[in-house]
Write an enzyme that holds these catalytic residues in place. Structure first.
Site, PDB file in Angstrom:
ATOM      1  N   TYR A   1       1.191  -1.290   0.040  1.00 19.82           N
ATOM      2  CA  TYR A   1      -0.252  -0.486  -0.260  1.00 19.82           C
ATOM      3  C   TYR A   1       0.998   1.394  -0.392  1.00 19.82           C
ATOM      4  CZ  TYR A   1      -3.274  -3.103   0.861  1.00 19.82           C
ATOM      5  OH  TYR A   1      -4.201  -4.572   0.284  1.00 19.82           O
ATOM      6  N   SER A   2       0.582   2.288  -0.909  1.00 23.00           N
ATOM      7  CA  SER A   2       1.286   3.455  -0.856  1.00 23.00           C
ATOM      8  C   SER A   2       0.776   4.509   0.609  1.00 23.00           C
ATOM      9  CB  SER A   2       1.128   4.536  -2.196  1.00 23.00           C
ATOM     10  OG  SER A   2       0.963   3.820  -3.214  1.00 23.00           O
TER      11      SER A   2
ATOM     12  N   CYS B   1      -0.061   7.889 -11.289  1.00 21.83           N
ATOM     13  CA  CYS B   1       0.159   6.252  -9.671  1.00 21.83           C
ATOM     14  C   CYS B   1      -1.308   6.160 -10.726  1.00 21.83           C
ATOM     15  CB  CYS B   1       0.102   7.301  -8.586  1.00 21.83           C
ATOM     16  SG  CYS B   1      -0.140   5.655  -7.337  1.00 21.83           S
TER      17      CYS B   1
ATOM     18  N   GLU C   1       3.953   4.669 -11.393  1.00 24.26           N
ATOM     19  CA  GLU C   1       3.256   3.835  -9.936  1.00 24.26           C
ATOM     20  C   GLU C   1       2.250   3.295 -10.185  1.00 24.26           C
ATOM     21  OE1 GLU C   1       4.743   1.794  -7.636  1.00 24.26           O
ATOM     22  OE2 GLU C   1       5.027   2.974  -6.264  1.00 24.26           O
TER      23      GLU C   1
ATOM     24  N   TYR D   1      -1.621  -0.026 -10.044  1.00 24.30           N
ATOM     25  CA  TYR D   1      -1.477  -1.375 -10.123  1.00 24.30           C
ATOM     26  C   TYR D   1      -3.264  -1.675 -10.094  1.00 24.30           C
ATOM     27  CZ  TYR D   1      -2.702   1.625  -6.787  1.00 24.30           C
ATOM     28  OH  TYR D   1      -3.395   2.747  -5.362  1.00 24.30           O
TER      29      TYR D   1
HETATM   30  P1  FAD Z   1      -6.928 -10.222  -3.208  1.00 24.51           P
HETATM   31  O1  FAD Z   1      -7.215 -10.999  -1.943  1.00 24.51           O
HETATM   32  O2  FAD Z   1      -5.472 -10.215  -3.368  1.00 24.51           O
HETATM   33  O3  FAD Z   1      -7.295 -10.426  -4.466  1.00 24.51           O
HETATM   34  C1  FAD Z   1      -7.186  -9.517  -5.248  1.00 24.51           C
HETATM   35  C2  FAD Z   1      -6.518 -10.574  -6.906  1.00 24.51           C
HETATM   36  O4  FAD Z   1      -5.733 -11.261  -6.735  1.00 24.51           O
HETATM   37  C3  FAD Z   1      -8.464 -10.545  -7.723  1.00 24.51           C
HETATM   38  O5  FAD Z   1      -9.330  -9.020  -8.412  1.00 24.51           O
HETATM   39  C4  FAD Z   1      -7.751 -12.026  -8.314  1.00 24.51           C
HETATM   40  O6  FAD Z   1      -6.880 -11.267  -9.373  1.00 24.51           O
HETATM   41  C5  FAD Z   1      -6.897 -12.479  -7.465  1.00 24.51           C
HETATM   42  N1  FAD Z   1      -6.776 -13.702  -6.718  1.00 24.51           N
HETATM   43  C6  FAD Z   1      -7.072 -13.902  -5.368  1.00 24.51           C
HETATM   44  N2  FAD Z   1      -7.105 -14.925  -4.972  1.00 24.51           N
HETATM   45  C7  FAD Z   1      -7.630 -15.758  -5.868  1.00 24.51           C
HETATM   46  C8  FAD Z   1      -8.126 -17.016  -6.596  1.00 24.51           C
HETATM   47  N3  FAD Z   1      -8.170 -18.189  -5.377  1.00 24.51           N
HETATM   48  N4  FAD Z   1      -7.623 -17.766  -7.552  1.00 24.51           N
HETATM   49  C9  FAD Z   1      -7.499 -16.354  -8.696  1.00 24.51           C
HETATM   50  N5  FAD Z   1      -7.673 -15.598  -8.660  1.00 24.51           N
HETATM   51  C10 FAD Z   1      -7.369 -14.363  -7.228  1.00 24.51           C
HETATM   52  N6  FAD Z   1      -4.246  -0.629  -2.949  1.00 24.51           N
HETATM   53  C11 FAD Z   1      -5.060   0.564  -2.428  1.00 24.51           C
HETATM   54  O7  FAD Z   1      -6.268   0.812  -2.304  1.00 24.51           O
HETATM   55  N7  FAD Z   1      -4.320   1.805  -1.876  1.00 24.51           N
HETATM   56  C12 FAD Z   1      -2.946   1.923  -2.065  1.00 24.51           C
HETATM   57  O8  FAD Z   1      -2.347   2.653  -2.000  1.00 24.51           O
HETATM   58  C13 FAD Z   1      -2.250   0.686  -3.006  1.00 24.51           C
HETATM   59  N8  FAD Z   1      -0.747   1.491  -3.017  1.00 24.51           N
HETATM   60  C14 FAD Z   1      -0.756  -0.166  -3.490  1.00 24.51           C
HETATM   61  C15 FAD Z   1       0.638   0.050  -4.116  1.00 24.51           C
HETATM   62  C16 FAD Z   1       1.267  -0.742  -5.074  1.00 24.51           C
HETATM   63  C17 FAD Z   1       3.120  -1.119  -5.238  1.00 24.51           C
HETATM   64  C18 FAD Z   1       1.589  -1.670  -5.241  1.00 24.51           C
HETATM   65  C19 FAD Z   1       1.634  -2.830  -5.810  1.00 24.51           C
HETATM   66  C20 FAD Z   1      -0.281  -1.989  -5.227  1.00 24.51           C
HETATM   67  C21 FAD Z   1      -1.437  -1.149  -4.440  1.00 24.51           C
HETATM   68  N9  FAD Z   1      -2.214  -1.834  -3.960  1.00 24.51           N
HETATM   69  C22 FAD Z   1      -3.304  -0.436  -3.284  1.00 24.51           C
HETATM   70  C23 FAD Z   1      -3.097  -2.352  -4.085  1.00 24.51           C
HETATM   71  C24 FAD Z   1      -3.476  -3.420  -3.456  1.00 24.51           C
HETATM   72  O9  FAD Z   1      -1.617  -3.877  -3.150  1.00 24.51           O
HETATM   73  C25 FAD Z   1      -3.813  -4.920  -3.200  1.00 24.51           C
HETATM   74  O10 FAD Z   1      -3.299  -5.735  -4.803  1.00 24.51           O
HETATM   75  C26 FAD Z   1      -5.813  -4.732  -3.209  1.00 24.51           C
HETATM   76  O11 FAD Z   1      -5.881  -3.933  -2.231  1.00 24.51           O
HETATM   77  C27 FAD Z   1      -5.532  -5.950  -3.132  1.00 24.51           C
HETATM   78  O12 FAD Z   1      -6.009  -6.866  -2.385  1.00 24.51           O
HETATM   79  P2  FAD Z   1      -6.893  -7.733  -1.976  1.00 24.51           P
HETATM   80  O13 FAD Z   1      -5.446  -8.399  -1.069  1.00 24.51           O
HETATM   81  O14 FAD Z   1      -7.481  -6.895  -1.791  1.00 24.51           O
HETATM   82  O15 FAD Z   1      -7.017  -8.981  -3.124  1.00 24.51           O
HETATM   83  P1  NAP Z   2     -12.185   3.953  -9.245  1.00 26.17           P
HETATM   84  O1  NAP Z   2     -13.228   5.257  -8.898  1.00 26.17           O
HETATM   85  O2  NAP Z   2     -12.088   2.792  -9.770  1.00 26.17           O
HETATM   86  O3  NAP Z   2     -11.932   4.604 -10.480  1.00 26.17           O
HETATM   87  C1  NAP Z   2     -11.016   5.561 -10.733  1.00 26.17           C
HETATM   88  C2  NAP Z   2     -10.857   6.570 -11.780  1.00 26.17           C
HETATM   89  O4  NAP Z   2     -10.484   6.612 -12.807  1.00 26.17           O
HETATM   90  C3  NAP Z   2     -12.514   6.722 -12.299  1.00 26.17           C
HETATM   91  O5  NAP Z   2     -12.655   7.664 -12.563  1.00 26.17           O
HETATM   92  C4  NAP Z   2     -12.315   5.814 -12.962  1.00 26.17           C
HETATM   93  O6  NAP Z   2     -13.181   6.059 -14.649  1.00 26.17           O
HETATM   94  C5  NAP Z   2     -11.011   6.009 -13.852  1.00 26.17           C
HETATM   95  N1  NAP Z   2     -10.607   5.821 -14.839  1.00 26.17           N
HETATM   96  C6  NAP Z   2     -11.028   4.438 -15.419  1.00 26.17           C
HETATM   97  N2  NAP Z   2     -10.240   3.331 -16.426  1.00 26.17           N
HETATM   98  C7  NAP Z   2      -9.131   4.757 -16.550  1.00 26.17           C
HETATM   99  C8  NAP Z   2      -8.331   5.043 -17.817  1.00 26.17           C
HETATM  100  N3  NAP Z   2      -8.642   3.688 -18.453  1.00 26.17           N
HETATM  101  N4  NAP Z   2      -7.880   6.175 -17.346  1.00 26.17           N
HETATM  102  C9  NAP Z   2      -8.070   7.316 -16.627  1.00 26.17           C
HETATM  103  N5  NAP Z   2      -9.283   6.764 -16.105  1.00 26.17           N
HETATM  104  C10 NAP Z   2      -9.881   5.778 -16.019  1.00 26.17           C
HETATM  105  O7  NAP Z   2     -10.243   3.877  -8.561  1.00 26.17           O
HETATM  106  P2  NAP Z   2     -11.113   3.639  -6.878  1.00 26.17           P
HETATM  107  O8  NAP Z   2     -11.883   3.705  -6.253  1.00 26.17           O
HETATM  108  O9  NAP Z   2      -9.367   3.479  -6.238  1.00 26.17           O
HETATM  109  O10 NAP Z   2     -11.134   1.694  -6.835  1.00 26.17           O
HETATM  110  C11 NAP Z   2     -10.428   1.139  -7.897  1.00 26.17           C
HETATM  111  C12 NAP Z   2     -10.774   0.134  -8.246  1.00 26.17           C
HETATM  112  O11 NAP Z   2      -9.620  -0.911  -8.925  1.00 26.17           O
HETATM  113  C13 NAP Z   2     -11.595  -0.875  -7.002  1.00 26.17           C
HETATM  114  O12 NAP Z   2     -12.795  -1.511  -7.862  1.00 26.17           O
HETATM  115  C14 NAP Z   2     -10.525  -2.278  -6.820  1.00 26.17           C
HETATM  116  O13 NAP Z   2     -11.262  -2.911  -6.154  1.00 26.17           O
HETATM  117  C15 NAP Z   2      -9.665  -1.745  -7.938  1.00 26.17           C
HETATM  118  N6  NAP Z   2      -8.575  -2.761  -7.153  1.00 26.17           N
HETATM  119  C16 NAP Z   2      -7.416  -3.566  -8.136  1.00 26.17           C
HETATM  120  C17 NAP Z   2      -6.674  -4.294  -7.516  1.00 26.17           C
HETATM  121  C18 NAP Z   2      -6.139  -6.054  -7.473  1.00 26.17           C
HETATM  122  O14 NAP Z   2      -5.485  -6.275  -7.803  1.00 26.17           O
HETATM  123  N7  NAP Z   2      -7.071  -6.050  -9.243  1.00 26.17           N
HETATM  124  C19 NAP Z   2      -5.965  -3.079  -6.760  1.00 26.17           C
HETATM  125  C20 NAP Z   2      -6.202  -2.749  -6.222  1.00 26.17           C
HETATM  126  C21 NAP Z   2      -7.117  -1.673  -6.622  1.00 26.17           C
HETATM  127  P3  NAP Z   2     -14.492   5.062 -14.606  1.00 26.17           P
HETATM  128  O15 NAP Z   2     -14.933   4.399 -13.961  1.00 26.17           O
HETATM  129  O16 NAP Z   2     -16.344   6.100 -14.169  1.00 26.17           O
HETATM  130  O17 NAP Z   2     -14.474   4.512 -16.347  1.00 26.17           O
END
Ligand code: FAD
Ligand code: NAP
Length: 299
Positions: free
Chosen positions: A78-79, A258, A297, A299
């Site tokens: 987390y940042s 970011c 940065e 993610y």
């Molecule tokens: P997880 O449980 O880890 O799930 C994440 C993803 O993993 C899912 O969407 C899915 O695709 C996959 N997954 C999980 N379990 C399974 C499974 N059993 N099978 C298949 N796929 C699976 N987040 C913030 O909210 N704020 C920040 O400031 C922030 N800063 C970040 C900075 C950096 C440099 C990076 C790399 C990430 C940052 N993130 C931040 C994102 C954060 O690290 C987490 O990725 C995010 O909160 C999701 O984690 P989680 O444990 O809730 O989800």
């Molecule tokens: P958000 O509200 O979903 O997005 C912020 C803004 O960025 C919205 O206005 C969104 O527009 C816009 N946006 C979407 N795609 C864009 C693009 N290609 N270029 C520029 N702007 C774009 O952000 P948030 O509240 O921080 O939510 C983050 C989402 O990311 C959450 O749903 C969370 O679950 C997910 N997330 C996933 C992971 C992971 O590990 N996979 C990690 C962290 C967060 P529109 O939505 O209106 O198109």
């Protein structure tokens, strides 16, 4: 960038984490819908030698075991969302800005699965203990000679976290340059830290813009295409290009992106189009990246 020797790095690791205690956990976006809650979490620790710089991340180790491996949960990054003194100003807290994450498993068909660590963090109560590691990250930092440089900060959602601390450090540190901060979010009531950032507008060299994707329309979709013609950060950039092009062109300026992975795919073409206008070739964004003047940065 700060001298590499001065950048704290992995002061704590997963094998021996720093134990912090939550002293505040508040919503900074509407409580509904639950799935999109964003929390500002302040964590206190006892070790005065633990330090970090805005732009770095800390690791959080959620409790329990990973059901896939049976091993302890892996850390998530987390940042850091505070300046290096922390929200209490005593160098003994770190703040995080966390959005709840939910996902769908395409293989099993299961929907709306709660992300482990983001939901653990958002559910924490004052007094709860948290395992922290890090800090990590050397590339997304403000250089020590920041005072006369121009900065362009572009963020979406929780991607704003590093800029909260950076802006505080700039404006409390005798900053004289020009700083742009463009933040993208879905709705006006999700403009994170707006109450803290708006007051910086008293500095005539601070330019603060928001791109509210679901409430504003992209007026130039042929020039800057966006999903469903939504207002995105890159559209605001294009709208303000007369001021931004000279800022980015200054050899000492730095551009930071970011937030959501993929946001750069819409931003870099705008920079490339500016590069063509300036005779910088087809891929100005790549040149700026190679010069370490465009920092990412996502993610
Ligand atoms: P997880 O449980 O880890 O799930 C994440 C993803 O993993 C899912 O969407 C899915 O695709 C996959 N997954 C999980 N379990 C399974 C499974 N059993 N099978 C298949 N796929 C699976 N987040 C913030 O909210 N704020 C920040 O400031 C922030 N800063 C970040 C900075 C950096 C440099 C990076 C790399 C990430 C940052 N993130 C931040 C994102 C954060 O690290 C987490 O990725 C995010 O909160 C999701 O984690 P989680 O444990 O809730 O989800
Ligand atoms: P958000 O509200 O979903 O997005 C912020 C803004 O960025 C919205 O206005 C969104 O527009 C816009 N946006 C979407 N795609 C864009 C693009 N290609 N270029 C520029 N702007 C774009 O952000 P948030 O509240 O921080 O939510 C983050 C989402 O990311 C959450 O749903 C969370 O679950 C997910 N997330 C996933 C992971 C992971 O590990 N996979 C990690 C962290 C967060 P529109 O939505 O209106 O198109």
């Amino acid at each position: 960038m700060p001298d590499i020797m001065d950048i704290p790095n992995n002061l704590y690791r997963a094998t021996n984490p720093l134990i912090g205690e939550v002293i505040e956990n508040k919503f900074i976006a509407p409580e509904e819908p639950f799935e999109r809650q964003v929390c500002h979490i302040v964590i206190r620790y006892q070790d005065p030698n633990f330090r970090y710089i805005p732009g770095q991340s800390v690791g959080v180790i959620p409790p329990g075991a990973d059901p896939k491996t049976g091993k302890p949960q892996q850390l998530r990054l987390y940042s850091v969302a505070s300046d290096r003194k922390g929200d209490l100003g005593d160098g003994l807290t770190v703040s995080l800005c966390v959005v709840r994450h939910f996902w769908d498993n395409e293989k099993t068909g299961e929907k709306n699965i709660a992300g482990v660590c983001s939901n653990y963090l958002c559910d924490l109560k004052v007094g709860d203990k948290v395992k922290l590691t890090g800090p990590v990250g050397r590339h997304f930092l403000i250089p020590p000679d920041f005072k006369d440089r121009d900065f362009i900060f572009l963020s979406t959602g929780t991607g704003i976290a590093p800029f909260r601390g950076m802006l505080k450090e700039l404006f409390e540190g005798g900053y004289r340059g020009s700083c742009w901060h463009i933040f993208g979010t879905q709705f006006k009531d999700r403009v994170l830290y707006d109450g803290e950032i708006k007051p910086y507008e008293k500095h005539p060299n601070f330019h603060y813009l928001t791109a509210v994707s679901r409430e504003e329309v992209n007026p130039m979709p042929e020039h800057v295409p966006t999903r469903q013609n939504r207002m995105y950060v890159q559209v605001k950039m294009a709208q303000h290009e007369r001021a931004l092009i000279p800022a980015v062109a200054k050899p000492s300026s730095l551009l930071y992106i970011c937030g959501l992975k993929g946001m750069e795919a819409g931003i870099l073409p705008v920079i490339d189009s500016w590069g063509r206008e300036l005779g910088q070739g087809e891929n100005w964004s790549q040149t700026l990246k190679a010069q370490r003047r465009l920092l990412l940065e996502v993610y």
